[in-house]
Design an enzyme around this catalytic site. Structure first.
Site, PDB file in Angstrom:
ATOM      1  N   THR A 133      40.612  52.302   7.577  1.00 53.61           N
ATOM      2  CA  THR A 133      41.987  52.005   7.190  1.00 53.61           C
ATOM      3  C   THR A 133      42.760  53.279   6.865  1.00 53.61           C
ATOM      4  O   THR A 133      42.156  54.306   6.512  1.00 53.61           O
ATOM      5  CB  THR A 133      41.972  51.092   5.942  1.00 53.61           C
ATOM      6  OG1 THR A 133      43.260  51.057   5.366  1.00 53.61           O
ATOM      7  CG2 THR A 133      41.003  51.605   4.878  1.00 53.61           C
ATOM      8  N   ASP A 134      44.086  53.199   6.924  1.00 51.59           N
ATOM      9  CA  ASP A 134      44.911  54.348   6.510  1.00 51.59           C
ATOM     10  C   ASP A 134      44.928  54.492   4.990  1.00 51.59           C
ATOM     11  O   ASP A 134      45.393  55.512   4.472  1.00 51.59           O
ATOM     12  CB  ASP A 134      46.344  54.214   7.053  1.00 51.59           C
ATOM     13  CG  ASP A 134      47.071  52.960   6.589  1.00 51.59           C
ATOM     14  OD1 ASP A 134      46.461  52.130   5.886  1.00 51.59           O
ATOM     15  OD2 ASP A 134      48.266  52.807   6.933  1.00 51.59           O
ATOM     16  N   GLU A 135      44.414  53.472   4.278  1.00 51.35           N
ATOM     17  CA  GLU A 135      44.473  53.533   2.810  1.00 51.35           C
ATOM     18  C   GLU A 135      43.597  54.643   2.243  1.00 51.35           C
ATOM     19  O   GLU A 135      43.764  55.045   1.089  1.00 51.35           O
ATOM     20  CB  GLU A 135      44.093  52.174   2.212  1.00 51.35           C
ATOM     21  CG  GLU A 135      45.012  51.074   2.697  1.00 51.35           C
ATOM     22  CD  GLU A 135      44.970  49.805   1.868  1.00 51.35           C
ATOM     23  OE1 GLU A 135      44.621  49.867   0.685  1.00 51.35           O
ATOM     24  OE2 GLU A 135      45.287  48.749   2.427  1.00 51.35           O
ATOM     25  N   TYR A 162      38.863  49.399  -3.124  1.00 53.41           N
ATOM     26  CA  TYR A 162      38.699  49.113  -1.690  1.00 53.41           C
ATOM     27  C   TYR A 162      38.802  50.392  -0.867  1.00 53.41           C
ATOM     28  O   TYR A 162      37.919  50.720  -0.062  1.00 53.41           O
ATOM     29  CB  TYR A 162      39.755  48.099  -1.224  1.00 53.41           C
ATOM     30  CG  TYR A 162      39.949  48.065   0.282  1.00 53.41           C
ATOM     31  CD1 TYR A 162      38.934  47.604   1.118  1.00 53.41           C
ATOM     32  CD2 TYR A 162      41.140  48.508   0.867  1.00 53.41           C
ATOM     33  CE1 TYR A 162      39.104  47.598   2.511  1.00 53.41           C
ATOM     34  CE2 TYR A 162      41.313  48.493   2.238  1.00 53.41           C
ATOM     35  CZ  TYR A 162      40.295  48.040   3.061  1.00 53.41           C
ATOM     36  OH  TYR A 162      40.450  48.031   4.421  1.00 53.41           O
ATOM     37  N   LYS A 166      35.968  52.400   1.436  1.00 53.28           N
ATOM     38  CA  LYS A 166      36.120  52.678   2.873  1.00 53.28           C
ATOM     39  C   LYS A 166      36.033  54.193   3.121  1.00 53.28           C
ATOM     40  O   LYS A 166      35.464  54.633   4.120  1.00 53.28           O
ATOM     41  CB  LYS A 166      37.464  52.137   3.394  1.00 53.28           C
ATOM     42  CG  LYS A 166      37.582  50.623   3.429  1.00 53.28           C
ATOM     43  CD  LYS A 166      36.613  49.948   4.393  1.00 53.28           C
ATOM     44  CE  LYS A 166      36.898  50.218   5.848  1.00 53.28           C
ATOM     45  NZ  LYS A 166      36.037  49.394   6.736  1.00 53.28           N
TER      46      LYS A 166
HETATM   47  P1  NAD Z   1      38.459  40.348   6.951  1.00 54.40           P
HETATM   48  O1  NAD Z   1      38.252  40.347   5.464  1.00 54.40           O
HETATM   49  O2  NAD Z   1      39.400  39.367   7.551  1.00 54.40           O
HETATM   50  O3  NAD Z   1      37.049  40.147   7.689  1.00 54.40           O
HETATM   51  C1  NAD Z   1      35.880  40.786   7.267  1.00 54.40           C
HETATM   52  C2  NAD Z   1      34.708  40.084   7.938  1.00 54.40           C
HETATM   53  O4  NAD Z   1      33.512  40.757   7.531  1.00 54.40           O
HETATM   54  C3  NAD Z   1      34.552  38.609   7.544  1.00 54.40           C
HETATM   55  O5  NAD Z   1      34.328  37.823   8.684  1.00 54.40           O
HETATM   56  C4  NAD Z   1      33.352  38.600   6.614  1.00 54.40           C
HETATM   57  O6  NAD Z   1      32.615  37.394   6.681  1.00 54.40           O
HETATM   58  C5  NAD Z   1      32.546  39.779   7.160  1.00 54.40           C
HETATM   59  N1  NAD Z   1      31.659  40.366   6.159  1.00 54.40           N
HETATM   60  C6  NAD Z   1      31.982  40.722   4.873  1.00 54.40           C
HETATM   61  N2  NAD Z   1      30.893  41.214   4.255  1.00 54.40           N
HETATM   62  C7  NAD Z   1      29.879  41.186   5.162  1.00 54.40           C
HETATM   63  C8  NAD Z   1      28.517  41.585   5.115  1.00 54.40           C
HETATM   64  N3  NAD Z   1      27.973  42.101   3.988  1.00 54.40           N
HETATM   65  N4  NAD Z   1      27.764  41.442   6.226  1.00 54.40           N
HETATM   66  C9  NAD Z   1      28.298  40.915   7.371  1.00 54.40           C
HETATM   67  N5  NAD Z   1      29.568  40.497   7.461  1.00 54.40           N
HETATM   68  C10 NAD Z   1      30.362  40.647   6.356  1.00 54.40           C
HETATM   69  O7  NAD Z   1      38.867  41.849   7.302  1.00 54.40           O
HETATM   70  P2  NAD Z   1      39.840  42.380   8.443  1.00 54.40           P
HETATM   71  O8  NAD Z   1      41.212  42.402   7.928  1.00 54.40           O
HETATM   72  O9  NAD Z   1      39.542  41.691   9.711  1.00 54.40           O
HETATM   73  O10 NAD Z   1      39.348  43.899   8.533  1.00 54.40           O
HETATM   74  C11 NAD Z   1      38.311  44.274   9.428  1.00 54.40           C
HETATM   75  C12 NAD Z   1      38.054  45.758   9.281  1.00 54.40           C
HETATM   76  O11 NAD Z   1      39.248  46.480   9.556  1.00 54.40           O
HETATM   77  C13 NAD Z   1      37.625  46.161   7.870  1.00 54.40           C
HETATM   78  O12 NAD Z   1      36.632  47.147   7.978  1.00 54.40           O
HETATM   79  C14 NAD Z   1      38.888  46.716   7.252  1.00 54.40           C
HETATM   80  O13 NAD Z   1      38.586  47.681   6.265  1.00 54.40           O
HETATM   81  C15 NAD Z   1      39.571  47.316   8.459  1.00 54.40           C
HETATM   82  N6  NAD Z   1      41.046  47.386   8.408  1.00 54.40           N
HETATM   83  C16 NAD Z   1      41.791  46.294   8.084  1.00 54.40           C
HETATM   84  C17 NAD Z   1      43.189  46.387   8.101  1.00 54.40           C
HETATM   85  C18 NAD Z   1      44.060  45.182   7.796  1.00 54.40           C
HETATM   86  O14 NAD Z   1      45.276  45.305   7.744  1.00 54.40           O
HETATM   87  N7  NAD Z   1      43.527  43.985   7.632  1.00 54.40           N
HETATM   88  C19 NAD Z   1      43.808  47.584   8.429  1.00 54.40           C
HETATM   89  C20 NAD Z   1      43.015  48.677   8.771  1.00 54.40           C
HETATM   90  C21 NAD Z   1      41.636  48.563   8.764  1.00 54.40           C
END
Ligand code: NAD
Length: 362
Positions: A133-135, A162, A166
């Site tokens: 993430t950019d965070e 969080y 990351k």
């Molecule tokens: P999300 O919370 O919607 O999904 C996370 C998924 O990971 C879920 O399906 C959950 O069941 C699974 N999970 C959690 N813990 C687990 C574990 N211990 N073992 C196996 N599976 C597990 O998250 P998202 O928004 O889809 O984000 C996905 C990735 O992208 C993350 O790594 C997040 O940091 C990154 N990200 C998200 C955003 C955003 O805006 N949502 C932006 C940049 C990066």
């Protein structure tokens, strides 16, 4: 290509899996522990597809990771499994530390052992894309479009539990490349929005609260700026990076759509006024509430490297993407209604030191 996707039942992971199977023609193994954020309904479009399979497993479970990788024998691993909600990390960081940091370490070790045993050609072509993430970069000053943007070289300065978890995971991923040669690529992306987004985050929460006539909470003065990217544009970027990105590189991904939170909420209200008119203007439901502790002022991504080196461009702008998103929630009540029964949008992440200290001494 055989692609293993961790966190593939989540918001971005499921968009990536749908893209890889339906548009890319890849064989995909989704590995997900199905926490509150994981939802197999989000994989309905690939359910029963001959090129998709699912394993319920936790990335913290070393034996399960070795078994999943060893059985499926991927050409690529795309690592998205994480605890992802800042407010939940403020309420309790434990799962963020164990999943985001220890889980990433566990996956890296399982991937390293597997990669080490591959034949030279497959070894050279293998990629592990660590999605971040950019965070991790902390906070920028200024309003939309002013005050600079995060580059791949921006020093890490995370604010929330969080973001800190990351950041730690990113350091591990890069270290596994430098020390062991594992072909890792790290991506840092801005805020995503779109279909299948769990309704705890700003955009889906606003849409669903508005539809139910509930208050639309805005943290602080609503002036925090985020750089929004439509989730399918993120999925396309990740596929491109896994295919053509350089091992050891970092790519920032962002849509160049900076908006203040208050303007995002007002725009959703305006779209709903048009698509689902109510007796009142939806914007009448807006309420300013106590700010998030440690709330970063502004995020903005400079995606020049990804655009120039790999030729990526976002296909959606914010106006088109938010229209698609609102329409999707209007048309897919069956997906979100059960989630609202389990989590109706209560406020999370308010830091109450007195309460925490009382609990600690109890
Ligand atoms: P999300 O919370 O919607 O999904 C996370 C998924 O990971 C879920 O399906 C959950 O069941 C699974 N999970 C959690 N813990 C687990 C574990 N211990 N073992 C196996 N599976 C597990 O998250 P998202 O928004 O889809 O984000 C996905 C990735 O992208 C993350 O790594 C997040 O940091 C990154 N990200 C998200 C955003 C955003 O805006 N949502 C932006 C940049 C990066």
């Amino acid at each position: 290509m055989r692609v293993m996707v961790t966190g593939g039942a989540g918001f971005i992971g499921s968009a990536l899996v749908r893209h890889l199977v339906l548009d890319g023609g890849h064989d995909v193994l989704t590995v997900d522990a199905l926490t509150y954020a994981g939802n197999l309904e989000s994989l309905n479009p690939v359910h029963d597809h001959p090129r998709h399979r699912f394993v319920c497993a936790d990335i913290r479970d070393a034996a399960a990771m070795r078994a999943a990788i060893g059985t499926f024998r991927p050409d690529r691993i795309m690592h998205l499994a994480a605890e992802s909600h800042v407010d939940r990390s403020i309420t309790g960081a434990d799962a963020f530390i164990t999943t985001n940091i220890v889980g990433t370490f566990t996956l890296l070790e399982a991937a390293r052992a597997y990669w080490h045993g591959l034949a030279p050609e497959r070894r050279a072509a293998f990629r592990l894309v660590h999605v971040s993430t950019d965070e991790v970069y902390g906070s920028l000053e200024g309003g939309p479009g002013s005050g600079g943007a995060f580059q791949e070289t921006t020093p890490y300065d995370p604010s929330s539990p969080y973001a800190a978890s990351k950041a730690a995971a990113d350091h591990l991923a890069r270290a596994w490349h430098r020390t062991y040669g594992l072909p890792v690529i790290v991506t840092n992306c801005s805020n995503n929005y779109g279909p299948y987004h769990f309704p705890e985050k700003l955009i889906p929460l606003t849409i669903l609260n508005a539809l139910e006539g509930k208050p639309l909470p805005i943290y602080g003065k609503g002036e925090n700026v985020r750089d929004w990217l439509y989730v399918d544009d993120h999925a396309r970027a990740l596929d491109l990076i896994a295919t053509r990105g350089r091992a050891g590189a970092t790519y920032n991904i962002g849509g160049g759509n900076e908006r203040r939170n208050i303007d995002v909420v007002r725009q959703i209200c305006a779209v709903l006024d048009q698509l689902r008119p109510a007796a009142h203007a939806y914007a009448d439901l807006i309420r300013f509430v106590t700010d998030r502790p440690g709330h970063d002022a502004r995020y903005a991504i400079d995606a020049t490297l990804l655009e120039t080196e790999l030729g990526w461009r976002a296909q959606e702008n914010f106006d088109s993407g938010i229209m698609r998103t609102v329409r999707w929630y209007l048309d897919n009540r069956a997906w979100w209604a059960p989630l609202r029964d389990a989590y109706a949008g209560e406020r999370l992440g308010l830091y109450a030191p007195e309460r925490t200290m009382r609990q600690a001494s109890a």
